[in-house]
Design a protein around this motif. Sequence first.
Motif, PDB file in Angstrom:
ATOM      1  N   UNK A   1       0.935  -1.292  -0.123  1.00 41.33           N
ATOM      2  CA  UNK A   1       0.050  -0.115  -0.086  1.00 41.33           C
ATOM      3  C   UNK A   1       0.870   1.223  -0.144  1.00 41.33           C
ATOM      4  N   UNK A   2       0.134   2.383   0.336  1.00 39.33           N
ATOM      5  CA  UNK A   2       0.876   3.569   0.376  1.00 39.33           C
ATOM      6  C   UNK A   2       0.819   4.376   1.580  1.00 39.33           C
ATOM      7  N   UNK A   3       1.708   5.009   2.051  1.00 34.88           N
ATOM      8  CA  UNK A   3       2.069   5.647   3.392  1.00 34.88           C
ATOM      9  C   UNK A   3       2.529   6.922   3.287  1.00 34.88           C
ATOM     10  N   UNK A   4       1.696   7.984   3.996  1.00 39.65           N
ATOM     11  CA  UNK A   4       2.402   9.497   3.947  1.00 39.65           C
ATOM     12  C   UNK A   4       3.636   9.501   4.515  1.00 39.65           C
ATOM     13  N   UNK A   5       4.626  10.029   3.748  1.00 40.41           N
ATOM     14  CA  UNK A   5       6.011  10.389   4.484  1.00 40.41           C
ATOM     15  C   UNK A   5       6.272  11.756   4.957  1.00 40.41           C
ATOM     16  N   UNK A   6       6.870  11.990   6.214  1.00 39.20           N
ATOM     17  CA  UNK A   6       7.169  12.994   6.864  1.00 39.20           C
ATOM     18  C   UNK A   6       8.569  13.626   6.758  1.00 39.20           C
ATOM     19  N   UNK A   7       9.468  12.452   6.500  1.00 38.20           N
ATOM     20  CA  UNK A   7      10.838  13.094   6.524  1.00 38.20           C
ATOM     21  C   UNK A   7      11.639  12.051   5.634  1.00 38.20           C
ATOM     22  N   UNK A   8      12.750  12.472   4.974  1.00 44.67           N
ATOM     23  CA  UNK A   8      13.500  11.858   4.028  1.00 44.67           C
ATOM     24  C   UNK A   8      15.005  12.033   4.451  1.00 44.67           C
ATOM     25  N   UNK A   9      16.077  11.188   4.200  1.00 48.16           N
ATOM     26  CA  UNK A   9      17.173  11.576   4.502  1.00 48.16           C
ATOM     27  C   UNK A   9      17.878  12.374   3.611  1.00 48.16           C
ATOM     28  N   UNK A  10      18.971  13.207   3.944  1.00 48.90           N
ATOM     29  CA  UNK A  10      19.690  14.131   3.227  1.00 48.90           C
ATOM     30  C   UNK A  10      20.782  13.390   2.434  1.00 48.90           C
ATOM     31  N   UNK A  11      21.117  12.215   2.983  1.00 48.07           N
ATOM     32  CA  UNK A  11      22.384  11.550   2.358  1.00 48.07           C
ATOM     33  C   UNK A  11      22.058  10.092   2.623  1.00 48.07           C
ATOM     34  N   UNK A  12      22.749   8.968   2.035  1.00 45.71           N
ATOM     35  CA  UNK A  12      22.475   7.602   2.611  1.00 45.71           C
ATOM     36  C   UNK A  12      23.041   7.557   3.875  1.00 45.71           C
ATOM     37  N   UNK A  13      22.565   6.626   4.695  1.00 49.09           N
ATOM     38  CA  UNK A  13      22.703   6.278   6.015  1.00 49.09           C
ATOM     39  C   UNK A  13      22.724   4.793   6.453  1.00 49.09           C
ATOM     40  N   UNK A  14      24.001   4.083   6.723  1.00 47.39           N
ATOM     41  CA  UNK A  14      23.995   2.641   6.702  1.00 47.39           C
ATOM     42  C   UNK A  14      23.816   1.991   5.394  1.00 47.39           C
ATOM     43  N   UNK A  15      24.128   2.856   4.282  1.00 48.61           N
ATOM     44  CA  UNK A  15      24.165   2.511   3.042  1.00 48.61           C
ATOM     45  C   UNK A  15      22.745   2.336   2.470  1.00 48.61           C
ATOM     46  N   UNK A  16      21.769   3.167   3.031  1.00 45.87           N
ATOM     47  CA  UNK A  16      20.302   3.207   2.404  1.00 45.87           C
ATOM     48  C   UNK A  16      20.066   4.744   2.336  1.00 45.87           C
ATOM     49  N   UNK A  17      19.031   4.914   1.592  1.00 48.33           N
ATOM     50  CA  UNK A  17      18.267   6.301   1.956  1.00 48.33           C
ATOM     51  C   UNK A  17      17.113   5.915   2.704  1.00 48.33           C
TER      52      UNK A  17
END
Length: 314
Positions: free
Chosen positions: A248-264
């Motif tokens: 399904x789909x879920x509202x997003x409130x934050x995203x990373x500025x750069x990869x962390x532990x190898x992932x966005x």
Amino acid sequence: MALFQVGIDVSRYQGSINWSAVAAAGKQFAIVRIGSSNNNGAYVDPYFLQNVNGAHAAGLRVGAYYYTYARTESAVAGELTTFLNALEGLQLEYPVFVDVEARSLTSLGKPQLTNLVKYAMDILNQRKWYAGWYSYTNYINSYMNASALANYPLWVADYRSSLGYTGQYGMWQYSGSGTVSGITGAVDLDYSYQDYLPTIRAGNFNGYGSDGPDMTTVSGYKLTVFGSNTEYFYTANLNDVVGYLPLGSYPVTQITKEKYNGYDWVVFEYNGGQYWTALIGDRNRLERDDTTDDCSRQLAEANAKIAAAKAALE
């Protein structure tokens, strides 16, 4: 409203508590009084740390509250100076509640009293304590403007057989004269309808620290999950797993500025809480939550590719 956990709230008036017996009696959380005020000013409840540590050791989730008598913003700040010091170094899984029920505050009037409670909760949130407020039904209806505090969780007291309060709330103190194994005498009994921990952890509140990726707050984005093996997490840590996300789909409130532990990573809303997941191409994707904008973006990308192809032929 679905019940999440059953618990109690305690203060020095319960004396020394056998927390193992409380846990064995089926209680899952405890809201512990930090303190109150008297003629000498704000004071810390002498059983506060003992109760927090004892409840945690027995496996209960823990929150806190303080009883306010503050009639001015400076008095609010004075109370919080004492109570924030007492909270230092702790981790709590439930909010820190401002207990507003003193009769001496009712003469302030709804606007002023409501603003003072909001002022206290704003300070708590700024200091990274997930704030809420507590009162009883008649007090709220008569002396508070609850709609002005809607962004903060409410813990409401009402000892009738069914809750008479008709506004939004997350917890209900349904008895002031309960009996629980491990406690001598009466104790307040509570229901929680909300799991606050995911939001607390996602926001680095309540002593859960600020370690983690650098994040950007966003709106108008959604997480689309199309792989049944999409895990989600309490934090941006692959070992801190909650479970698997339904498609399904879920509202997003934050995203990373750069990869962390190898992932966005993204922080998203699900079942009333906020959680983390890593963006992995064969499981999920981040999308604009607007069909028109998405179509416009795709059209612009297609036009750019056509223009580039024409330029290469010239």
